[in-house]
Motif scaffolding. Sequence first.
Motif, PDB file in Angstrom:
ATOM      1  N   LEU A 100       0.840  -1.189   0.000  1.00  6.95           N
ATOM      2  CA  LEU A 100       0.000   0.000   0.000  1.00  6.95           C
ATOM      3  C   LEU A 100       0.879   1.244   0.000  1.00  6.95           C
ATOM      4  CD1 LEU A 100      -2.691  -0.968   2.657  1.00  6.95           C
ATOM      5  CD2 LEU A 100      -2.610  -1.539   0.219  1.00  6.95           C
ATOM      6  N   SER A 101       0.387   2.286  -0.654  1.00 13.66           N
ATOM      7  CA  SER A 101       1.069   3.571  -0.673  1.00 13.66           C
ATOM      8  C   SER A 101       0.135   4.654  -0.166  1.00 13.66           C
ATOM      9  CB  SER A 101       1.517   3.931  -2.093  1.00 13.66           C
ATOM     10  OG  SER A 101       2.405   2.971  -2.616  1.00 13.66           O
ATOM     11  N   CYS A 102       0.706   5.672   0.463  1.00 12.26           N
ATOM     12  CA  CYS A 102      -0.056   6.833   0.920  1.00 12.26           C
ATOM     13  C   CYS A 102       0.723   8.072   0.508  1.00 12.26           C
ATOM     14  CB  CYS A 102      -0.252   6.795   2.419  1.00 12.26           C
ATOM     15  SG  CYS A 102      -1.000   8.295   3.095  1.00 12.26           S
ATOM     16  N   ALA A 103       0.184   8.798  -0.442  1.00  8.49           N
ATOM     17  CA  ALA A 103       0.816  10.017  -0.919  1.00  8.49           C
ATOM     18  C   ALA A 103       0.224  11.212  -0.199  1.00  8.49           C
ATOM     19  CB  ALA A 103       0.616  10.148  -2.424  1.00  8.49           C
ATOM     20  N   ALA A 104       1.080  12.018   0.405  1.00 12.44           N
ATOM     21  CA  ALA A 104       0.651  13.191   1.164  1.00 12.44           C
ATOM     22  C   ALA A 104       0.943  14.451   0.377  1.00 12.44           C
ATOM     23  CB  ALA A 104       1.369  13.230   2.505  1.00 12.44           C
ATOM     24  N   SER A 105       0.021  15.387   0.392  1.00 17.73           N
ATOM     25  CA  SER A 105       0.237  16.655  -0.295  1.00 17.73           C
ATOM     26  C   SER A 105      -0.428  17.776   0.487  1.00 17.73           C
ATOM     27  CB  SER A 105      -0.333  16.604  -1.718  1.00 17.73           C
ATOM     28  OG  SER A 105      -1.733  16.383  -1.683  1.00 17.73           O
TER      29      SER A 105
END
Length: 122
Positions: free
Chosen positions: A20-25
């Motif tokens: 799983l990936s979690c991209a934060a912006s």
Amino acid sequence: QVQLVESGGGLVQAGGSLRLSCAASGRTFSRFPMGWFRQAPGKEREFVAVIKWSGGSTYYADSVKGRFTISRDNAQNTVYLQMNSLKPEDTAVYYCAADPVNGVVLPRYNYWGKGTQVTVSS
């Protein structure tokens, strides 16, 4: 505006793996821990793993220790959850969270993603 976007969920057989990936912006998370939680149907949201953004210290729930690995890429503002030896009981919606309010294990974070479904078939 803070955004967390999870990806990488899917259907896998027992014993298989997913990442799983979690991209934060929208904000720099360099000072905050980031965590993964999961919620199965009819159950409360439960802690899975957390990582400090600086230094990389990690902590895991007993149920996933030795099977899951949390990591981060500061340059990409992304947190990962490598899940190996998956079991049917790992089936849940997995959520990424940032900026805990009161400790890192309780599901009390200021920012949450919308979740990604993980289904493990037996």
